[in-house]
Motif scaffolding. Structure first.
Motif, PDB file in Angstrom:
ATOM      1  N   ARG A  86       1.132  -1.154  -0.085  1.00 34.45           N
ATOM      2  CA  ARG A  86       0.124   0.217   0.380  1.00 34.45           C
ATOM      3  C   ARG A  86       0.855   1.001   0.277  1.00 34.45           C
ATOM      4  N   LYS A  87       0.127   2.417  -0.486  1.00 33.36           N
ATOM      5  CA  LYS A  87       1.068   3.503  -0.111  1.00 33.36           C
ATOM      6  C   LYS A  87       1.104   4.575   0.888  1.00 33.36           C
ATOM      7  N   LEU A  88       2.262   4.639   0.884  1.00 33.21           N
ATOM      8  CA  LEU A  88       2.876   5.876   2.249  1.00 33.21           C
ATOM      9  C   LEU A  88       2.050   6.521   2.580  1.00 33.21           C
ATOM     10  N   LYS A  89       2.303   7.154   3.695  1.00 31.31           N
ATOM     11  CA  LYS A  89       1.850   8.333   3.882  1.00 31.31           C
ATOM     12  C   LYS A  89       2.538   9.870   2.777  1.00 31.31           C
ATOM     13  N   SER A  90       1.703  10.988   2.937  1.00 35.71           N
ATOM     14  CA  SER A  90       1.556  11.934   1.901  1.00 35.71           C
ATOM     15  C   SER A  90       3.060  12.486   2.141  1.00 35.71           C
ATOM     16  N   VAL A 139       6.103  10.748   2.635  1.00 31.74           N
ATOM     17  CA  VAL A 139       6.992   9.838   1.398  1.00 31.74           C
ATOM     18  C   VAL A 139       7.621  10.684  -0.475  1.00 31.74           C
ATOM     19  N   THR A 155       9.535   9.785  -3.395  1.00 28.02           N
ATOM     20  CA  THR A 155      10.347   8.996  -4.609  1.00 28.02           C
ATOM     21  C   THR A 155      11.115   9.371  -5.558  1.00 28.02           C
ATOM     22  N   ALA A 210      13.317  10.428   1.065  1.00 24.78           N
ATOM     23  CA  ALA A 210      12.209  10.847   1.997  1.00 24.78           C
ATOM     24  C   ALA A 210      12.413  12.310   2.635  1.00 24.78           C
ATOM     25  N   THR A 236       9.504  15.279   3.696  1.00 27.59           N
ATOM     26  CA  THR A 236       8.989  16.235   5.094  1.00 27.59           C
ATOM     27  C   THR A 236       8.718  17.471   4.292  1.00 27.59           C
ATOM     28  N   LYS A 278      11.219  -1.090  -4.561  1.00 28.16           N
ATOM     29  CA  LYS A 278       9.236  -1.026  -4.790  1.00 28.16           C
ATOM     30  C   LYS A 278       9.569   1.067  -4.032  1.00 28.16           C
ATOM     31  N   GLU A 286       6.915   4.195  -5.328  1.00 32.03           N
ATOM     32  CA  GLU A 286       5.532   5.092  -4.912  1.00 32.03           C
ATOM     33  C   GLU A 286       5.597   6.961  -5.497  1.00 32.03           C
ATOM     34  N   THR A 330       4.095  -0.272  -8.490  1.00 30.77           N
ATOM     35  CA  THR A 330       5.424  -0.860  -7.985  1.00 30.77           C
ATOM     36  C   THR A 330       6.489  -0.938  -7.558  1.00 30.77           C
TER      37      THR A 330
END
Length: 474
Positions: free
Chosen positions: A79-83, A85, A87, A103, A105, A131, A133, A147
């Protein structure tokens, strides 16, 4: 220790998972990682080895199929990570073989992750599977909604290998039930069985051989021939007929129409001639699998035609007390496949014939967009059929032809064929008769007698078909 105990034992389960992971890494070119795993996990390679008929990929596919059959949907593995994150691909560290996962923020600086290891796959293809996203648009090399991303050389054969690898990874990640099931050996065996129903014979037939039933011929042409010749006409939601049911007395020409359709479209359409011996199995649940594979292959080899001859044997009423549970499951599966044709079965035309349409379950009747009565030949058509079927060496006068046409009232096309064949066999008997001292009268072929000895079944069946057609016409 039994197999059940071996599966439930935590230590044995951990060992098996490590062996599966190690083999998966080695198969996909992660040789250094594979060796590291064997050393750190202290896998007893001198005592155990992975069996040849099992691997992590097949376990993934089987689990996805099992999950879909049980819950009606596919499992969600990642599943996708939080917004917060993001890539990125870093091509500065090492060209064609390195990537960097970053990563970020909104309030903190980006933190660099350790670079992934470089891989070498046969064919001088450097591949990194990671992987990924994508949150922000414009990230180069990322696949929206995917993915798995390979980073490879873009020259020569390397580009082709990269595309093939990407396609295969996407097929595994975005698994469809049919593709996943066909990757298993038992489903592949059933697919080989279904392939035997594909007709490859050369039939020298044409539309001119179909005498009469112009309306039925026209509908069949609209469903198959017209979309092939004029695909530009079927736009803006307009689609050709997807399913047609032909019914009428035995010998009226239903199967003949299917043969002519096959002969006329043999080079353009895949024709599946489905019989009960293929789709009905004694093993529990196998009939439903065969039917699902049949429709999947029809889509794969589209445009295609699925022809069910004597379909009432497969689609009888489901409320009969004598029906077994397996029969009801098979009918429900077929109903679901037919109902999903409009949305999923593009390029597939279902043609069915029946001598007993009143025995077909109402749910199946609703699935057929057209229900056509194959009529008996009229006097003109009977004269044409008689003229085609009689021996060439036999001369028939106009008065004799008119007599045969009157006698053959209520005859089906097959009844006329049998009467003409009887006349031909009488000629053969006279040629092979030992006694050559026969009179001229005895040498004459009794045409009228050959036709009068045929007792047509349509006399009592045609009226019932006409009543049924008036009630269920479409």
């Amino acid at each position: 220790m039994s197999r059940e105990d071996d599966i439930r034992n935590a230590a044995a389960r951990r060992r098996n998972l490590l062996f599966l992971t190690e083999r998966f890494l080695a198969d996909y070119g992660f040789h250094q990682t594979s060796e590291t795993l064997k050393n750190e996990a202290r896998l007893p390679a001198d005592t155990y080895e992975l069996c040849d008929n099992i691997d992590l990929d097949s376990i993934y596919l089987e689990y996805a199929s099992y999950y879909h059959l049980k819950f009606g949907k596919y499992p969600k593995i990642v599943r996708k990570l939080k917004s917060n994150v993001n890539t990125e691909l870093d091509m500065k560290r090492k060209p064609k073989s390195k990537c960097r996962l970053t990563a970020a923020t909104t309030n903190a600086a980006q933190t660099e992750m350790p670079p992934a290891e470089s891989l070498t796959i046969p064919g001088d293809l450097e591949l990194i599977v990671t992987k990924v996203e994508m949150v922000k648009a414009g990230v180069e090399g990322a696949e929206a909604g995917g993915t798995i991303i390979p980073v490879a050389a873009t020259n020569g054969d390397g580009e082709n290998n990269r595309n093939e690898t990407l396609t295969r990874l996407q097929e595994i990640e975005h698994l469809t039930i049919a593709d996943g099931l066909l990757s298993q050996q038992d489903w592949q065996n059933l697919a080989d069985l279904v392939k035997t129903t594909i007709m490859r014979d050369v039939l020298k037939l044409s539309w001119a051989d179909m005498c009469g039933n112009a309306s039925a011929v026209e509908i069949v042409k609209e469903a198959v021939v017209t979309p092939l010749k004029y695909p530009q006409l079927f736009v803006n939601g307009l689609r050709p007929w997807k399913s047609v049911l032909l019914h009428g007395p035995p010998g009226s020409g239903k199967t003949m129409l299917a043969k002519i359709l096959y002969a006329e479209t043999r080079q353009q359409v895949t024709f599946f001639n489905v019989t009960s011996s293929v789709v009905v199995s004694k093993w529990r649940g196998e009939s439903e699998k065969i039917m699902r594979i049949l429709f999947h292959m029809a889509v794969k080899y589209s445009p295609s035609i699925i022809f069910f001859d004597e379909i009432e044997g497969l689609t009888s009423s489901r409320d009969r007390p004598s029906d077994h549970e397996s029969s009801k499951r098979f009918k429900n599966e077929l109903l679901q496949l037919l109902d999903g044709m409009e949305q999923q079965m593009g390029g597939v035309f279902v043609l069915a014939s029946s001598n007993l349409p009143w025995d077909i379950d109402d749910a199946f009747l609703r699935r057929f967009e057209k229900k056509l009565l194959v009529q008996l030949p009229n006097p003109v058509e009977r004269a044409i059929l008689i003229g085609k079927q009689l021996p060439i060496s036999l001369t028939v006068s106009k008065e004799q032809m008119e007599l045969l046409v009157r006698i053959s009232e209520h005859f089906t096309g097959d009844d006329i064929r049998l009467a003409c064949k009887e006349i031909s066999m009488q000629m053969v008997r006279r040629v092979t008769r030992a006694d050559k001292h026969t009179t001229k009268t005895e040498q004459e072929v009794p045409l009228q007698q050959a036709f009068e000895q045929i007792k047509p079944l349509s006399v009592k069946l045609m009226k019932r078909h006409q009543i049924w057609q008036e009630e269920h016409s479409s």
